[in-house]
Design a protein around this motif. Sequence first.
Motif, PDB file in Angstrom:
ATOM      1  N   ASP A 248      -2.970   4.189  12.767  1.00  0.00           N
ATOM      2  CA  ASP A 248      -3.671   3.570  12.290  1.00  0.00           C
ATOM      3  C   ASP A 248      -3.609   4.420  10.658  1.00  0.00           C
ATOM      4  N   PRO A 249      -2.525   3.556   9.654  1.00  0.00           N
ATOM      5  CA  PRO A 249      -2.059   4.191   8.299  1.00  0.00           C
ATOM      6  C   PRO A 249      -3.110   4.619   7.476  1.00  0.00           C
ATOM      7  N   THR A 250      -4.683   4.498   7.182  1.00  0.00           N
ATOM      8  CA  THR A 250      -6.074   4.688   6.827  1.00  0.00           C
ATOM      9  C   THR A 250      -6.068   3.048   6.206  1.00  0.00           C
ATOM     10  N   GLU A 251      -5.102   2.662   5.169  1.00  0.00           N
ATOM     11  CA  GLU A 251      -5.208   1.878   4.584  1.00  0.00           C
ATOM     12  C   GLU A 251      -5.250   0.167   5.532  1.00  0.00           C
TER      13      GLU A 251
ATOM     14  N   THR B  65       0.979  -1.169   0.185  1.00  0.00           N
ATOM     15  CA  THR B  65       0.162   0.018   0.123  1.00  0.00           C
ATOM     16  C   THR B  65       1.262   1.529  -0.128  1.00  0.00           C
ATOM     17  N   GLY B  66       2.095   0.510  -0.197  1.00  0.00           N
ATOM     18  CA  GLY B  66       3.043   2.452  -0.122  1.00  0.00           C
ATOM     19  C   GLY B  66       3.143   2.828  -1.062  1.00  0.00           C
ATOM     20  N   ILE B  67       2.921   4.040  -1.064  1.00  0.00           N
ATOM     21  CA  ILE B  67       3.060   5.217  -2.372  1.00  0.00           C
ATOM     22  C   ILE B  67       3.963   5.772  -2.692  1.00  0.00           C
TER      23      ILE B  67
ATOM     24  N   ASN C 226       7.482   3.891  10.239  1.00  0.00           N
ATOM     25  CA  ASN C 226       7.260   4.743  11.802  1.00  0.00           C
ATOM     26  C   ASN C 226       5.673   5.273  10.210  1.00  0.00           C
ATOM     27  N   ALA C 227       4.745   4.318  10.122  1.00  0.00           N
ATOM     28  CA  ALA C 227       3.201   5.061   9.980  1.00  0.00           C
ATOM     29  C   ALA C 227       2.173   5.761  10.926  1.00  0.00           C
ATOM     30  N   SER C 228       1.970   6.547  10.337  1.00  0.00           N
ATOM     31  CA  SER C 228       0.632   7.156  11.575  1.00  0.00           C
ATOM     32  C   SER C 228      -0.151   7.527  10.198  1.00  0.00           C
ATOM     33  N   GLY C 229      -1.343   8.502  10.947  1.00  0.00           N
ATOM     34  CA  GLY C 229      -2.703   8.293  10.550  1.00  0.00           C
ATOM     35  C   GLY C 229      -3.440   9.458  11.621  1.00  0.00           C
TER      36      GLY C 229
ATOM     37  N   GLU D 109       5.333  10.958   6.516  1.00  0.00           N
ATOM     38  CA  GLU D 109       4.281   9.923   6.893  1.00  0.00           C
ATOM     39  C   GLU D 109       4.481   8.743   6.096  1.00  0.00           C
ATOM     40  N   HIS D 110       4.390   8.906   4.261  1.00  0.00           N
ATOM     41  CA  HIS D 110       4.854   8.044   2.970  1.00  0.00           C
ATOM     42  C   HIS D 110       5.953   7.483   3.026  1.00  0.00           C
ATOM     43  N   GLY D 111       7.059   8.382   4.037  1.00  0.00           N
ATOM     44  CA  GLY D 111       8.794   7.790   3.613  1.00  0.00           C
ATOM     45  C   GLY D 111       9.223   8.497   2.147  1.00  0.00           C
TER      46      GLY D 111
ATOM     47  N   VAL E  42      15.474  -6.538   7.267  1.00  0.00           N
ATOM     48  CA  VAL E  42      14.526  -6.732   7.742  1.00  0.00           C
ATOM     49  C   VAL E  42      13.929  -7.427   9.190  1.00  0.00           C
ATOM     50  N   ILE E  43      12.796  -6.221   9.285  1.00  0.00           N
ATOM     51  CA  ILE E  43      12.361  -6.802  10.271  1.00  0.00           C
ATOM     52  C   ILE E  43      11.563  -7.870  11.016  1.00  0.00           C
ATOM     53  N   THR E  44      11.823  -8.785  11.434  1.00  0.00           N
ATOM     54  CA  THR E  44      11.596 -10.079  11.230  1.00  0.00           C
ATOM     55  C   THR E  44      10.306 -10.229  12.281  1.00  0.00           C
TER      56      THR E  44
ATOM     57  N   SER F  40      13.147   3.187   8.898  1.00  0.00           N
ATOM     58  CA  SER F  40      14.593   3.313   7.502  1.00  0.00           C
ATOM     59  C   SER F  40      14.299   2.368   6.407  1.00  0.00           C
ATOM     60  N   GLU F  41      12.893   2.349   6.296  1.00  0.00           N
ATOM     61  CA  GLU F  41      12.463   2.081   4.739  1.00  0.00           C
ATOM     62  C   GLU F  41      12.783   0.444   4.607  1.00  0.00           C
ATOM     63  N   GLY F  42      13.482  -0.168   5.764  1.00  0.00           N
ATOM     64  CA  GLY F  42      14.219  -1.915   5.002  1.00  0.00           C
ATOM     65  C   GLY F  42      15.669  -1.658   4.238  1.00  0.00           C
TER      66      GLY F  42
HETATM   67  C1  LIG Z   1      -4.999   5.802  -0.039  1.00  0.00           C
HETATM   68  C2  LIG Z   1      -3.302   5.535   1.240  1.00  0.00           C
HETATM   69  C3  LIG Z   1      -3.719   5.606   2.236  1.00  0.00           C
HETATM   70  C4  LIG Z   1      -2.540   5.982   3.245  1.00  0.00           C
HETATM   71  N1  LIG Z   1      -2.160   7.120   4.003  1.00  0.00           N
HETATM   72  C5  LIG Z   1      -1.395   6.862   5.182  1.00  0.00           C
HETATM   73  C6  LIG Z   1      -1.671   7.598   6.063  1.00  0.00           C
HETATM   74  O1  LIG Z   1      -2.372   7.991   6.651  1.00  0.00           O
HETATM   75  N2  LIG Z   1      -0.428   7.215   7.535  1.00  0.00           N
HETATM   76  C7  LIG Z   1       0.551   6.497   6.286  1.00  0.00           C
HETATM   77  O2  LIG Z   1       1.834   6.040   7.347  1.00  0.00           O
HETATM   78  N3  LIG Z   1       0.915   5.640   5.311  1.00  0.00           N
HETATM   79  C8  LIG Z   1      -0.231   5.842   5.073  1.00  0.00           C
HETATM   80  N4  LIG Z   1       0.288   5.441   2.962  1.00  0.00           N
HETATM   81  C9  LIG Z   1       0.745   4.606   2.496  1.00  0.00           C
HETATM   82  C10 LIG Z   1       1.405   3.084   3.386  1.00  0.00           C
HETATM   83  O3  LIG Z   1      -0.032   2.855   3.725  1.00  0.00           O
HETATM   84  C11 LIG Z   1       1.927   3.205   4.355  1.00  0.00           C
HETATM   85  O4  LIG Z   1       2.992   3.406   3.983  1.00  0.00           O
HETATM   86  C12 LIG Z   1       1.834   1.338   5.009  1.00  0.00           C
HETATM   87  O5  LIG Z   1       3.136   1.307   6.731  1.00  0.00           O
HETATM   88  C13 LIG Z   1       2.879   0.805   3.693  1.00  0.00           C
HETATM   89  O6  LIG Z   1       2.611  -0.694   4.854  1.00  0.00           O
HETATM   90  P1  LIG Z   1       2.864  -2.170   3.254  1.00  0.00           P
HETATM   91  O7  LIG Z   1       2.402  -2.839   3.813  1.00  0.00           O
HETATM   92  O8  LIG Z   1       1.905  -1.718   2.289  1.00  0.00           O
HETATM   93  O9  LIG Z   1       4.312  -1.690   2.927  1.00  0.00           O
HETATM   94  P2  LIG Z   1       4.893  -1.615   1.242  1.00  0.00           P
HETATM   95  O10 LIG Z   1       4.561  -0.475   0.262  1.00  0.00           O
HETATM   96  O11 LIG Z   1       5.029  -2.871   0.995  1.00  0.00           O
HETATM   97  O12 LIG Z   1       6.339  -1.345   1.784  1.00  0.00           O
HETATM   98  C14 LIG Z   1       6.950  -0.100   2.275  1.00  0.00           C
HETATM   99  C15 LIG Z   1       7.854   0.025   2.988  1.00  0.00           C
HETATM  100  O13 LIG Z   1       8.361  -1.654   3.824  1.00  0.00           O
HETATM  101  C16 LIG Z   1       9.834  -1.610   3.542  1.00  0.00           C
HETATM  102  N5  LIG Z   1       9.017  -3.075   4.165  1.00  0.00           N
HETATM  103  C17 LIG Z   1       7.804  -3.706   4.581  1.00  0.00           C
HETATM  104  N6  LIG Z   1       8.355  -4.996   4.749  1.00  0.00           N
HETATM  105  C18 LIG Z   1       8.964  -4.732   6.100  1.00  0.00           C
HETATM  106  C19 LIG Z   1       9.844  -5.513   6.720  1.00  0.00           C
HETATM  107  N7  LIG Z   1       9.229  -6.914   7.762  1.00  0.00           N
HETATM  108  N8  LIG Z   1      11.344  -4.933   7.378  1.00  0.00           N
HETATM  109  C20 LIG Z   1      11.723  -3.978   6.867  1.00  0.00           C
HETATM  110  N9  LIG Z   1      11.507  -3.747   5.798  1.00  0.00           N
HETATM  111  C21 LIG Z   1      10.051  -3.706   5.467  1.00  0.00           C
HETATM  112  C22 LIG Z   1       9.008  -2.249   1.987  1.00  0.00           C
HETATM  113  O14 LIG Z   1      10.081  -2.506   1.799  1.00  0.00           O
HETATM  114  C23 LIG Z   1       8.917  -0.832   1.719  1.00  0.00           C
HETATM  115  O15 LIG Z   1      10.239   0.209   1.371  1.00  0.00           O
HETATM  116  C24 LIG Z   1      -1.732   5.503   2.367  1.00  0.00           C
HETATM  117  C25 LIG Z   1      -1.643   4.650   1.666  1.00  0.00           C
HETATM  118  C26 LIG Z   1      -2.780   4.462   1.145  1.00  0.00           C
HETATM  119  C27 LIG Z   1      -2.998   3.609  -1.121  1.00  0.00           C
END
Ligand SMILES: Cc1cc2nc3c(=O)[nH]c(=O)nc-3n(C[C@H](O)[C@H](O)[C@H](O)COP(=O)(O)OP(=O)(O)OC[C@H]3O[C@@H](n4cnc5c(N)ncnc54)[C@H](O)[C@@H]3O)c2cc1C
Length: 556
Positions: A164-167, A79-81, A179-182, A508-510, A271-273, A265-267
């Motif tokens: 609660d990162p919305t998705e 769900t990352g953007i 470090n997601a937030s919402g 929040e999106h990185g 890798v967070i296990t 640190s965005e991976g």
């Molecule tokens: C409509 C919409 C709304 C959103 N709203 C928000 C919001 O309000 N707040 C917010 O913070 N985000 C928001 N996001 C962005 C997104 O949901 C977050 O960034 C979320 O944390 C990503 O999770 P994911 O499982 O989809 O990760 P992915 O997209 O699969 O991965 C995200 C990153 O994390 C890395 N990663 C994944 N798992 C691990 C792991 N175990 N160890 C190390 N690295 C890892 C990946 O390599 C990648 O770099 C939104 C996205 C959408 C589409």
Amino acid sequence: MGTVVRTVQPKGEGLAGCTIIDSASKIIESYADYLTDESGFGPSSAERLVFARSEKQIALVLKDVYEREEPVTVSAGRTGIVGGAVPTGGTLLSLAEMNNVIGIRRLPDGRLALTAEPGITIAELNDRVARKELGIATGLVTQEQRSELEAFVADDHAYFYPPDPTEDTAHLGATVATNASGARSFYYGATREHVHRLRICLSNGEVIDVERGVYTAADGKFEVVLGDGRSITVKIPSYSMPETKNAAGYFVHSDVDLIDLFIASEGTLGVITEVEVVPRRRPVGILSALAFFGSDNDAIEFVRQARGDLDDQPRPGAVVPMALEFFDSRSFDFLRRRKEEGGESSNIPELPDGARAGVLFEQEFEDEDSLMAAYEGWEELLDGHGSSMEQTWGGMEESDLAKLRALRHSIAEEVNGVIARAKAKYPEIHKIGTDIAVPHDRLMEMFAYYRDTLAGMNLEYVIFGHIGDSHLHLNIMPVDPDQLRVAEDLALQFARQAVKIGGTVSAEHGIGKLKHEFLEALYGEDGLREMAVLKRTFDPSGMLNRGVMFSSDLLT
Ligand SMILES: Cc1cc2nc3c(=O)[nH]c(=O)nc-3n(C[C@H](O)[C@H](O)[C@H](O)COP(=O)(O)OP(=O)(O)OC[C@H]3O[C@@H](n4cnc5c(N)ncnc54)[C@H](O)[C@@H]3O)c2cc1C
């Protein structure tokens, strides 16, 4: 507290039983979804897709690619953007099958803590916590954990996990990595504040177990002692972070806790296990309402008083906002127009006449008295800003809340609709969305800067988002390639302006693979070089999540 961390043995079963798709064409044919994320970034490819089921499997895969110096990308809920989970060739490591809750304990300070695998979704984790059916394999846990589990089930209080990162299909491990937030992070804080312990597999396949408060840097340094006795020195970059909500770059300061270095640190460092989180007691109820205002400025001034920013206008004592979300006048104009045109929003109720901007506010309450006090406090606050409680949408009934959700949802859907129509004609078109947060006292200035810069530019845009954190998303909807270029330049211009006034380029999106220039705007070339040195310490060949945060050129 110490500065020396030693690697530990990876847990779980070896590669037998692990699903591995070993052909690039088969991945394209049957697993194409794994080759992109919500950013639509691509086209991309991977030669191998691995669905890990244990930490040991992750360790073996990483060790293998480390020795062969091949790229490996971590994939979660996608769900990352910002393209972080989109592979750049090599191995794609999905953690989707590591989705169990595996532990429960009481921390020394009395808080409850749950340990889960990284691939559990936020929705699933919250569902299990709410039902008190954690699904922990009790045969595998100690007597102490079994007792804690029984106490948790017997406890009259309900619990929840606040980030609660919305998705909510986002995976727990990924929300830590970003470090997601919402909306509610304004009150509860971002993910960082709810994480107590992590296990992390480093790029060479070795694992460290990091508990908050156990390892803190001394003189900006840590030592990591590897399995063969060699030790590596981790030097913390020296740049200063903005004091706003922030998800851009490594979290640093001279006595940083090691756990915080990995969060956000965005991976790129490991890798967070495994993740240990601290759930919170669920409040008895939540007051939610959308208030309407005659202008954007009225709405922003209301927020400033609600946050307690204004010395000459103190907020009513009973007001304790949990969330403050903003919709600007252009969002409302856009919705009204799309409603007339029969768009997605045609099923939401008419916005009140004269409503030029809106603020959705929420507050927890524990009983009838605290609800009444909160209600009266908000009423007083609204009256002072040309709005009123009678005009608001909201309440506590499911139908009231559904109306609010529909409004929030339809703005995002309508924006996506405009983009999809433009994309049908010009495939390169995509939405340009900012993720900027600024210090509270610069919010009005940043908002005016958006509006003044965009005035007369003939670009469709709306501004909405997490105003409690002074974190607004400006969404520009380009309809042709010329507009796209202008919008891309503007996004960078806005980010630079935010940095100038003490803000961040990503709250929040990185940074992912799409916002390198933005990170440079925040920390400069020297900051990026220091980050690259840190990255190389943990990942000498730079193959783990290659292209995330900064370009590979910095790693050679
Ligand atoms: C409509 C919409 C709304 C959103 N709203 C928000 C919001 O309000 N707040 C917010 O913070 N985000 C928001 N996001 C962005 C997104 O949901 C977050 O960034 C979320 O944390 C990503 O999770 P994911 O499982 O989809 O990760 P992915 O997209 O699969 O991965 C995200 C990153 O994390 C890395 N990663 C994944 N798992 C691990 C792991 N175990 N160890 C190390 N690295 C890892 C990946 O390599 C990648 O770099 C939104 C996205 C959408 C589409």
